[in-house]
Scaffold this motif. Sequence first.
Motif, short mmCIF file in Angstrom:
data_model
loop_
_atom_site.label_atom_id
_atom_site.label_comp_id
_atom_site.label_asym_id
_atom_site.label_seq_id
_atom_site.Cartn_x
_atom_site.Cartn_y
_atom_site.Cartn_z
N VAL A 1 17.27 45.28 -26.43
CA VAL A 1 16.26 45.54 -27.46
C VAL A 1 16.60 44.75 -28.72
CG1 VAL A 1 15.26 47.29 -28.98
CG2 VAL A 1 15.57 47.77 -26.54
N VAL A 2 17.85 44.77 -29.14
CA VAL A 2 18.25 44.01 -30.33
C VAL A 2 17.98 42.52 -30.12
CG1 VAL A 2 20.23 43.28 -31.74
CG2 VAL A 2 19.94 45.70 -31.13
N GLU A 3 18.34 41.99 -28.96
CA GLU A 3 18.09 40.57 -28.67
C GLU A 3 16.59 40.25 -28.76
OE1 GLU A 3 21.81 39.71 -25.63
OE2 GLU A 3 19.90 40.35 -24.79
N ALA A 4 15.75 41.12 -28.22
CA ALA A 4 14.31 40.88 -28.26
C ALA A 4 13.77 40.99 -29.68
CB ALA A 4 13.59 41.86 -27.33
N LEU A 5 14.30 41.92 -30.47
CA LEU A 5 13.84 42.07 -31.85
C LEU A 5 14.20 40.85 -32.69
CD1 LEU A 5 14.67 45.82 -32.56
CD2 LEU A 5 12.45 44.82 -31.99
#
Length: 150
Positions: free
Chosen positions: A97-101
């Motif tokens: 999720v952090v990578e996508a954000l």
Amino acid sequence: MSNPPRATRWASHELAWGARTYVMGILNITPDSFSGDGLATMGTPAAGVVCAAVTRALEMVRAGAKIIDVGGESTRPVTADAPPLDAQVERDRVVPVVEALVDALPPSVLISVDTYKASVARAAMTAGAVMVNDVWGLRYDPEMAAVVAE
């Protein structure tokens, strides 16, 4: 009237306290969120969870959020029926999720990770989080202070 505190810097971000109100949007990447808004519902594939998280984060930013906080473990009280979550499971929830954000949000938005485990904080910061929201205030994991100091 007192002067506001000095601005705080996180990576390339600066929060000028007293100049505005900073809104933090909360993304619960859990199936058991105490508030009922967990995105990792049972049976949802990981890619679907990431997509839902990005969609919700973009909505929060449009509504005025400056910080998006990603949590992979419910902060409900630990009991025999609800033991602490294994750090690897938590990392598997929050890191994608952090990578996508990082890819989806404007660079002016700070990404925070809500964890009390140093290994999860380190992995999330490696993925692009710039802030750690530790509900234990650095008192649970003896390695957390060193991780956030880096």
